[in-house]
Design a protein around this motif. Structure first.
Motif, PDB file in Angstrom:
ATOM      1  N   ARG A   6     -17.615  11.428 -59.837  1.00 30.19           N
ATOM      2  CA  ARG A   6     -16.172  11.178 -59.970  1.00 30.19           C
ATOM      3  C   ARG A   6     -15.702   9.909 -59.268  1.00 30.19           C
ATOM      4  NH1 ARG A   6     -12.913  15.137 -59.445  1.00 30.19           N
ATOM      5  NH2 ARG A   6     -14.389  16.867 -59.417  1.00 30.19           N
ATOM      6  N   TYR A   7     -16.477   9.376 -58.344  1.00 24.87           N
ATOM      7  CA  TYR A   7     -16.030   8.184 -57.606  1.00 24.87           C
ATOM      8  C   TYR A   7     -16.371   6.885 -58.331  1.00 24.87           C
ATOM      9  CZ  TYR A   7     -15.679  11.741 -54.010  1.00 24.87           C
ATOM     10  OH  TYR A   7     -15.364  12.882 -53.332  1.00 24.87           O
ATOM     11  N   VAL A   8     -17.212   6.982 -59.363  1.00 20.35           N
ATOM     12  CA  VAL A   8     -17.678   5.763 -60.034  1.00 20.35           C
ATOM     13  C   VAL A   8     -16.915   5.556 -61.342  1.00 20.35           C
ATOM     14  CG1 VAL A   8     -19.683   4.692 -61.156  1.00 20.35           C
ATOM     15  CG2 VAL A   8     -19.974   5.951 -59.008  1.00 20.35           C
ATOM     16  N   SER A   9     -16.425   4.330 -61.539  1.00 19.31           N
ATOM     17  CA  SER A   9     -15.669   4.038 -62.769  1.00 19.31           C
ATOM     18  C   SER A   9     -16.536   3.396 -63.840  1.00 19.31           C
ATOM     19  CB  SER A   9     -14.507   3.099 -62.470  1.00 19.31           C
ATOM     20  OG  SER A   9     -13.638   3.691 -61.523  1.00 19.31           O
ATOM     21  N   GLU A  10     -17.513   2.607 -63.415  1.00 22.27           N
ATOM     22  CA  GLU A  10     -18.315   1.859 -64.378  1.00 22.27           C
ATOM     23  C   GLU A  10     -19.700   1.581 -63.806  1.00 22.27           C
ATOM     24  OE1 GLU A  10     -19.308   1.190 -67.206  1.00 22.27           O
ATOM     25  OE2 GLU A  10     -17.719  -0.071 -68.048  1.00 22.27           O
ATOM     26  N   VAL A  11     -20.670   1.414 -64.709  1.00 23.37           N
ATOM     27  CA  VAL A  11     -22.044   1.153 -64.296  1.00 23.37           C
ATOM     28  C   VAL A  11     -22.550  -0.112 -64.979  1.00 23.37           C
ATOM     29  CG1 VAL A  11     -24.427   1.980 -64.563  1.00 23.37           C
ATOM     30  CG2 VAL A  11     -22.676   3.528 -63.725  1.00 23.37           C
ATOM     31  N   VAL A  12     -23.238  -0.965 -64.215  1.00 22.42           N
ATOM     32  CA  VAL A  12     -23.931  -2.114 -64.810  1.00 22.42           C
ATOM     33  C   VAL A  12     -25.392  -1.713 -64.952  1.00 22.42           C
ATOM     34  CG1 VAL A  12     -24.532  -4.550 -64.608  1.00 22.42           C
ATOM     35  CG2 VAL A  12     -22.363  -3.713 -63.668  1.00 22.42           C
ATOM     36  N   ILE A  13     -25.872  -1.618 -66.174  1.00 21.74           N
ATOM     37  CA  ILE A  13     -27.223  -1.126 -66.431  1.00 21.74           C
ATOM     38  C   ILE A  13     -28.202  -2.294 -66.331  1.00 21.74           C
ATOM     39  CG2 ILE A  13     -28.696   0.079 -68.092  1.00 21.74           C
ATOM     40  CD1 ILE A  13     -26.042   1.183 -69.333  1.00 21.74           C
ATOM     41  N   GLY A  14     -29.009  -2.287 -65.270  1.00 24.57           N
ATOM     42  CA  GLY A  14     -29.920  -3.406 -65.047  1.00 24.57           C
ATOM     43  C   GLY A  14     -29.205  -4.574 -64.402  1.00 24.57           C
ATOM     44  N   ALA A  15     -28.555  -4.308 -63.264  1.00 24.88           N
ATOM     45  CA  ALA A  15     -27.824  -5.365 -62.548  1.00 24.88           C
ATOM     46  C   ALA A  15     -28.812  -6.329 -61.897  1.00 24.88           C
ATOM     47  CB  ALA A  15     -26.946  -4.731 -61.470  1.00 24.88           C
ATOM     48  N   PRO A  16     -28.415  -7.617 -61.775  1.00 22.17           N
ATOM     49  CA  PRO A  16     -29.299  -8.562 -61.086  1.00 22.17           C
ATOM     50  C   PRO A  16     -29.442  -8.156 -59.619  1.00 22.17           C
ATOM     51  CG  PRO A  16     -27.119  -9.541 -61.464  1.00 22.17           C
ATOM     52  CD  PRO A  16     -27.146  -8.234 -62.200  1.00 22.17           C
ATOM     53  N   TYR A  17     -30.616  -8.408 -59.040  1.00 26.71           N
ATOM     54  CA  TYR A  17     -30.830  -7.985 -57.650  1.00 26.71           C
ATOM     55  C   TYR A  17     -29.922  -8.774 -56.700  1.00 26.71           C
ATOM     56  CZ  TYR A  17     -33.003  -6.456 -53.366  1.00 26.71           C
ATOM     57  OH  TYR A  17     -33.200  -5.914 -52.124  1.00 26.71           O
TER      58      TYR A  17
END
Length: 384
Positions: free
Chosen positions: A281-292
């Protein structure tokens, strides 16, 4: 602590908000929720969609120990974990192991929802018999490709092999084939199957909310492997940093995670980790495979106000640089102490420590399930 938590992400059903003063439909789920994974979250998502308000009963350590053997996580940890799943409106701590009409009535729930597998009491009875007979039982589909048994199997394989391109590591293959098989045969509920990601699954889990004017956009990055209560503590703390937080979680690809974590991490692949984090519930969005490295591009693209990291070590990038160099230069980097020392490593250790009990437990469960299947088969034969 298990106070009601209103959830912005659930998206209410019609009855709760509709005119005509209809009573909201209240739905009940219950379980141990010991090693919560995206399969559990998916069950709760489906259950929530069947009504307007979802109450989740979580069993105590004592109750679980009586029926299955001691859980890996304490009841406090398990309550917190379930509370953090965005489709849950309220939790009922210390729910009885067997779901009764009395419990449904106590919480004014219309019906209970369970996956299409069977749960048996210590003496081999269907724990949902009473509510099924009363017509207050609904079923949801089990999530293919994940089970606690399967995850434990992966944890027991602390080798690097399952990320190399050679899938010839027979040791690993042998183990996936044997884990979750009892002395004879193979229960369809405890077996290992493959998780196949689709865009549809991601859409079902995503909130679909854009950041609004006045939101504080906070970026956090990591593996978020075996999404657990340590992660929840961290994200909750980050969430409290702003009046209107919009948290974006950057998930590193499997190979990247393996570079800085070693062994056979991550336990869950990028697709599985995506769903696990989206369910929070605290997360709004995810970057799938974010740069390190948290780059200027990324910060500008998402209009990031703040970048947070927990108290775990920050491993240097391949070229030896600090992945947080850019946010630090901009003065928008913040360390956040979650107050929890729980890491994926520690959890894997807990589980390996529990491994013998786990394996004995699963074989017993398997034998029980096979006995029931056999009995069901005989009944069918007698009918014909």
């Amino acid at each position: 602590s298990a106070a009601m938590l209103r959830n912005g992400a659930a998206g209410g059903g019609g009855a709760a908000t509709g005119g005509g003063g209809q009573r909201p439909v209240r739905v009940w789920c219950d379980g141990c929720y010991d090693m919560v994974h995206y399969g559990h979250s998916n069950q709760l998502r489906q259950a929530r969609a069947m009504g307007d308000y979802l109450i989740v009963g979580v069993h105590t350590d004592e109750e679980i120990a009586k029926h299955k053997g001691p859980p890996v996580f304490t009841q406090e940890e398990r309550y917190k974990m379930v509370q953090a799943i965005k489709w849950v409106d309220e939790i009922a701590p210390g729910a009885p192991y067997v779901t009764t009409l009395e419990t449904l009535d106590k919480y004014s729930c219309d019906f209970c929802v369970h996956g299409d597998d069977i749960t048996l009491t210590i003496d081999g009875k269907d724990t949902y018999e009473e509510v099924k007979t009363a017509g207050r039982y609904r079923e949801c589909k089990r999530t293919q490709g994940v089970s606690t048994t399967d995850l434990v199997g992966r944890m027991l394989l602390m080798t690097k092999a399952h990320h190399s391109n050679i899938d010839e590591d027979l040791d690993y293959r042998k183990h996936t084939d044997n884990f979750g098989k009892g002395p004879k045969g193979h229960s369809p509920w405890t077996g290992v199957s493959q998780f196949l990601q689709t865009s549809q699954k991601i859409i079902q889990f995503a909130s679909g909310k854009e950041p609004q004017p006045g939101d504080t956009i906070i970026y956090v990055a990591g593996a978020f492997d075996l999404f657990h209560v340590g992660h929840v503590d961290f994200l909750e703390k980050v969430h409290q940093l702003a009046e209107k937080p919009y948290i974006i979680a950057g998930l590193h690809f499997d190979q990247e995670v393996n570079r800085y974590k070693g062994k056979n991490y991550p336990i869950m692949n990028i697709h599985e980790r995506t769903l696990s984090v989206l369910a929070c519930r605290y997360v709004s969005e995810v970057v799938i495979g974010a740069p390190y490295a948290v780059t200027a591009d990324l910060l500008d693209h998402f209009r990031v106000t703040l970048v947070c990291h927990g108290m775990t070590e920050v491993v240097a990038d391949k070229d030896g640089s600090d992945p947080y160099e850019e946010p630090k230069q901009r003065g928008i980097f913040q360390l956040v102490d979650s107050g929890s020392n729980l890491t994926t490593d520690l959890i894997v250790q807990r589980i390996i420590k529990n491994r013998l009990e786990f394996e004995a437990r699963n074989q017993k469960k398997e034998a029980k399930e096979l006995a029931v299947l056999e009995a069901m088969r005989r009944l069918e034969e007698e009918k014909h």
